[in-house]
Design an enzyme around this catalytic site. Structure first.
Site, mmCIF file in Angstrom:
data_model
loop_
_atom_site.group_PDB
_atom_site.id
_atom_site.type_symbol
_atom_site.label_atom_id
_atom_site.label_comp_id
_atom_site.label_asym_id
_atom_site.label_seq_id
_atom_site.Cartn_x
_atom_site.Cartn_y
_atom_site.Cartn_z
ATOM 1 N N ASP A 58 -40.310 29.853 -22.553
ATOM 2 C CA ASP A 58 -40.109 28.401 -22.571
ATOM 3 C C ASP A 58 -40.604 27.816 -21.256
ATOM 4 O O ASP A 58 -40.049 28.094 -20.198
ATOM 5 C CB ASP A 58 -38.622 28.083 -22.771
ATOM 6 C CG ASP A 58 -38.372 26.629 -23.148
ATOM 7 O OD1 ASP A 58 -39.236 25.786 -22.840
ATOM 8 O OD2 ASP A 58 -37.317 26.347 -23.744
ATOM 9 N N ARG A 87 -43.170 24.044 -26.644
ATOM 10 C CA ARG A 87 -42.302 24.464 -25.538
ATOM 11 C C ARG A 87 -43.074 24.497 -24.225
ATOM 12 O O ARG A 87 -42.844 25.336 -23.362
ATOM 13 C CB ARG A 87 -41.634 25.822 -25.819
ATOM 14 C CG ARG A 87 -40.718 25.840 -27.034
ATOM 15 C CD ARG A 87 -39.732 27.001 -27.012
ATOM 16 N NE ARG A 87 -40.374 28.291 -26.968
ATOM 17 C CZ ARG A 87 -40.736 28.992 -28.041
ATOM 18 N NH1 ARG A 87 -40.513 28.502 -29.254
ATOM 19 N NH2 ARG A 87 -41.308 30.167 -27.916
ATOM 20 N N ARG A 124 -40.886 24.494 -20.669
ATOM 21 C CA ARG A 124 -40.467 23.108 -20.495
ATOM 22 C C ARG A 124 -39.654 22.927 -19.217
ATOM 23 O O ARG A 124 -38.915 23.807 -18.808
ATOM 24 C CB ARG A 124 -39.634 22.657 -21.698
ATOM 25 C CG ARG A 124 -40.432 22.522 -22.972
ATOM 26 C CD ARG A 124 -39.540 22.228 -24.147
ATOM 27 N NE ARG A 124 -38.657 23.355 -24.457
ATOM 28 C CZ ARG A 124 -37.817 23.370 -25.485
ATOM 29 N NH1 ARG A 124 -37.738 22.313 -26.278
ATOM 30 N NH2 ARG A 124 -37.056 24.426 -25.718
#
Length: 397
Positions: free
Chosen positions: A327, A295, A329
């Protein structure tokens, strides 16, 4: 309701303030934004009087390095990883808190002759370091302010202040619309700013194309580089995706342990294989393999997070314990690759609603969410439950 980016740029060049809103699935708030180059005590006073939030100064990493502005904390656990530096006041100020003295600090921050020693620490101005690549890398107000300054041809720095209602609650879109009307201020969205930049800039490059026979079928593999970092990504394309019809797409983040070694800690490997098989069955689609291990925290940090999970932390707590958000990303580069492939309308294979919001922010239409649920294993039941409870994944466990 919202104005065009060009209209906001014209007002910013005149020293005016604009309102910038982000996605309802992110912070869901609006900020006053002005160019740091044109800041005045009057603008600061307007922001603190009618915005009521924290006055911050988004800057590039170059400013932070030149003025020796270190991160505020060594381990940033903010949910959106907002990159605060140590707060500052210019040495010429007294308390540093007045509108006049805050404006002075901002003006001196932009002064090319200023040095790190010219600022007291801590202070009343809060610099924020924008990600290289701006809103195409991170869809936040920090990056929006610096991007807007660059688009205006001004020094790459802004002044921002969250907008809070008189009752102390965060101003949402209906409140922000009324605020914009009351003060005759242009209002734009980060989503529109992303679209504007995407229309004018390209950050990905096709580097190689081959035919790739696999256990699931034969795909057209296209390798991409990008100008934001050294990561290389690959798109596996099946069939004719240029018809204009919605295309089945899986955006899959790299997971070495799951994809290659068949780890039971996650469901990544089975998801990858199921997505390829489903695209093959349909005869048309794209699997975009993004090099965003763990992630976004990288392989070694993912292994460290696994160790913490063995000690009783869940997947979100483990990331936060290591100083990362749940997260990390971003979907900007992936969205550009999908656009480079000619896609506009997607049927997205995902259980993650944040991925839908992330791609739609980059001018891609997700017309359908196609579930991609794998049977849970004894070793990953707790992990999957955490994804439901804390990350909002849509799973039936």
């Amino acid at each position: 309701m919202f104005h065009r980016i060009e209209e906001a740029l014209e007002d910013l060049k005149k020293g005016k303030v604009v309102i910038v809103c982000d996605d309802e699935n992110r912070e869901n708030e609006g900020d006053f934004i002005a160019l740091a180059e044109y800041i005045t005590p009057e603008t600061i006073n307007f922001m603190i009087t009618h915005g009521r939030g924290l006055v911050c100064v988004p800057i590039t990493e170059g400013y932070a390095e030149r003025l020796q502005l270190e991160p505020m904390v060594s381990h940033n656990t903010d949910s959106h990883h907002t990159a605060f530096t140590v707060s500052i006041d210019h040495v010429s100020t007294t308390t540093g808190i007045s509108a006049h003295e805050r404006a002075t600090t901002i003006q001196e921050l932009l002064n090319p002759a200023s040095k790190g020693a010219d600022f007291n620490r801590p202070g009343h101005i809060f610099p924020l370091i924008a990600k290289e690549g701006g809103v195409l890398r991170r869809a936040g107000h920090t990056e929006a302010a610096v991007d807007l300054a660059k688009l205006c041809g001004a020094e790459p720095a802004g002044v921002i202040c969250e907008i809070i209602n008189e009752d102390g609650t965060m101003a949402r879109v209906p409140d922000l619309i009324e605020c914009a009307k009351q003060f005759d201020i242009k209002m734009i969205t980060i989503e529109d700013l992303i679209a504007y930049r995407r229309h004018h800039e390209t950050l990905v490059t096709r580097e190689a194309e081959i035919t790739l026979p696999t256990d699931f079928g034969t795909f057209h593999a296209i390798g991409y580089s990008n100008s934001l970092d050294t990561k290389e990504h690959i798109a596996l394309v099946k069939g004719d995706i240029s018809t204009g019809e919605p295309v089945l797409v899986r955006v899959h983040s790299e997971c070495l342990t799951g994809d290659v070694f068949g780890s039971h800690r996650c469901d990544c490997g089975p998801q990858l294989h199921a997505a390829l098989a489903q695209i093959e069955r349909e005869g048309k689609g794209v699997l975009l393999y993004m090099r965003q291990e763990g992630r976004g925290i990288g392989l070694l940090n993912k292994l460290r997070a696994y160790k913490l999970q063995e000690e009783g932390f869940d997947t979100v707590e483990a990331n936060e314990k290591l100083g990362f958000p749940a997260d990390l990303r971003d979907y900007g580069i992936g969205a550009q690759i999908l656009k480079d492939l000619g896609l506009q309308s997607l049927r997205l294979l995902t259980n993650n609603p944040r991925k839908i919001a992330g791609l739609q922010g980059y001018d891609l239409e997700v017309v359908e969410r196609v579930p991609l649920q794998m049977p849970a294993k004894e070793e990953n039941k707790s992990y999957l439950q955490t994804k439901v409870n804390k990350l909002g994944h849509l799973l039936n466990l």
